[in-house]
Design a protein around this motif. Sequence first.
Motif, PDB file in Angstrom:
ATOM      1  N   ILE A   6       2.349   0.666   6.234  1.00 30.30           N
ATOM      2  CA  ILE A   6       3.123  -0.516   5.853  1.00 30.30           C
ATOM      3  C   ILE A   6       2.210  -1.725   5.987  1.00 30.30           C
ATOM      4  O   ILE A   6       1.602  -1.934   7.042  1.00 30.30           O
ATOM      5  N   ASN A   7       2.123  -2.522   4.938  1.00 29.20           N
ATOM      6  CA  ASN A   7       1.195  -3.653   4.948  1.00 29.20           C
ATOM      7  C   ASN A   7       1.910  -4.954   4.582  1.00 29.20           C
ATOM      8  O   ASN A   7       2.406  -5.109   3.468  1.00 29.20           O
ATOM      9  N   ASP A  56      10.383  -8.592  -0.407  1.00 28.85           N
ATOM     10  CA  ASP A  56       9.896  -9.738  -1.169  1.00 28.85           C
ATOM     11  C   ASP A  56       8.404  -9.608  -1.449  1.00 28.85           C
ATOM     12  O   ASP A  56       7.910 -10.066  -2.487  1.00 28.85           O
ATOM     13  N   SER A  57       7.695  -9.013  -0.526  1.00 30.67           N
ATOM     14  CA  SER A  57       6.252  -8.807  -0.704  1.00 30.67           C
ATOM     15  C   SER A  57       5.795  -7.716   0.264  1.00 30.67           C
ATOM     16  O   SER A  57       6.547  -7.280   1.137  1.00 30.67           O
ATOM     17  N   GLY A  58       4.552  -7.295   0.096  1.00 33.48           N
ATOM     18  CA  GLY A  58       4.001  -6.239   0.937  1.00 33.48           C
ATOM     19  C   GLY A  58       3.997  -4.895   0.237  1.00 33.48           C
ATOM     20  O   GLY A  58       4.416  -4.773  -0.919  1.00 33.48           O
ATOM     21  N   SER A  59       3.515  -3.885   0.929  1.00 37.05           N
ATOM     22  CA  SER A  59       3.449  -2.539   0.354  1.00 37.05           C
ATOM     23  C   SER A  59       3.857  -1.498   1.384  1.00 37.05           C
ATOM     24  O   SER A  59       3.747  -1.712   2.592  1.00 37.05           O
ATOM     25  N   ILE A  60       4.362  -0.376   0.858  1.00 36.62           N
ATOM     26  CA  ILE A  60       4.751   0.775   1.690  1.00 36.62           C
ATOM     27  C   ILE A  60       4.124   2.002   1.056  1.00 36.62           C
ATOM     28  O   ILE A  60       4.569   2.463   0.000  1.00 36.62           O
ATOM     29  N   GLN A  61       3.099   2.531   1.672  1.00 38.82           N
ATOM     30  CA  GLN A  61       2.366   3.668   1.124  1.00 38.82           C
ATOM     31  C   GLN A  61       2.697   4.943   1.892  1.00 38.82           C
ATOM     32  O   GLN A  61       2.561   4.987   3.122  1.00 38.82           O
ATOM     33  N   LEU A  62       3.151   5.953   1.161  1.00 38.86           N
ATOM     34  CA  LEU A  62       3.373   7.278   1.737  1.00 38.86           C
ATOM     35  C   LEU A  62       2.214   8.163   1.332  1.00 38.86           C
ATOM     36  O   LEU A  62       1.910   8.302   0.141  1.00 38.86           O
ATOM     37  N   LEU A  63       1.550   8.741   2.306  1.00 32.98           N
ATOM     38  CA  LEU A  63       0.403   9.602   2.038  1.00 32.98           C
ATOM     39  C   LEU A  63       0.774  11.024   2.448  1.00 32.98           C
ATOM     40  O   LEU A  63       0.924  11.324   3.642  1.00 32.98           O
TER      41      LEU A  63
END
Length: 261
Positions: A6-7, A56-63
């Motif tokens: 999560i960024n 609203d902003s940011g990223s959620i990456q599932l690896l």
Amino acid sequence: MSILAINKLTKSFGGVNAVTNVSMKINKGELVGLIGPNGAGKTTVFNLLTGVYSSDSGSIQLLDQEQQKELRGLKPYQICKLGVTRTFQNIRLFKDLTVLDNVRIAMHQKVRYGLLPSFLHLPSYKREERRLMKECMELLSIMELDDKKSELAKNLPYGQQRRLEIARALATKPVLLLLDEPAAGMNPAETTQLTQLIQWIQCKFDLTILLIEHDMSLVMKICRRIYVLNYGMLIAEGTPDEIKNNKQVIKAYLGEDVSHA
């Protein structure tokens, strides 16, 4: 290896920042706690991770399996299909369906037959339904609910409803399980049983778990790492011992005057 990254996740409601620039990493196989005072933004983070809210902003990456997938912008059912599932702070079972049907519904998103075999009740449909029934009963047995399979969900005692909700989440075959206050409303004996159950299912199903919980004895006992939110911002991250002795965390929970006492 990180399974969730999560960024700088941010979400506001009517000008009020519920979550501000939250960044977290969860490694495969970890059991991680997310704690904070009431209103800190913990459940909002879960709602963002599972597509209930759009950030609203940011990223959620599932690896998963060396594939990187962006969860931001996906619908809840799409995120569930990718292997991220959750329970809720306020139990959300299908209360007028049986215990068995609550679990069967969750499993049907991954059935191996199409519309025609199901309509005509072809052998492939019957084989798949037998497989689903066997897996449902195995999950109910694990949760000690197999003898309640024909009961309506709403008629179960509170502790058993909690276990049914976990069984339903496991039926989706997640790689990442989000537990939102699973011990809420439980007495000490039920909480002890739940603690043991969470540890056991993590090993049994090879799960990565992110846990929100107000019962600090449970969190400190089973979590490898802990993130702490306050007013929607991340104020600490570390091992249970590090969190217990963190001055910012003590201040957030007890207040500045107490921390100076």
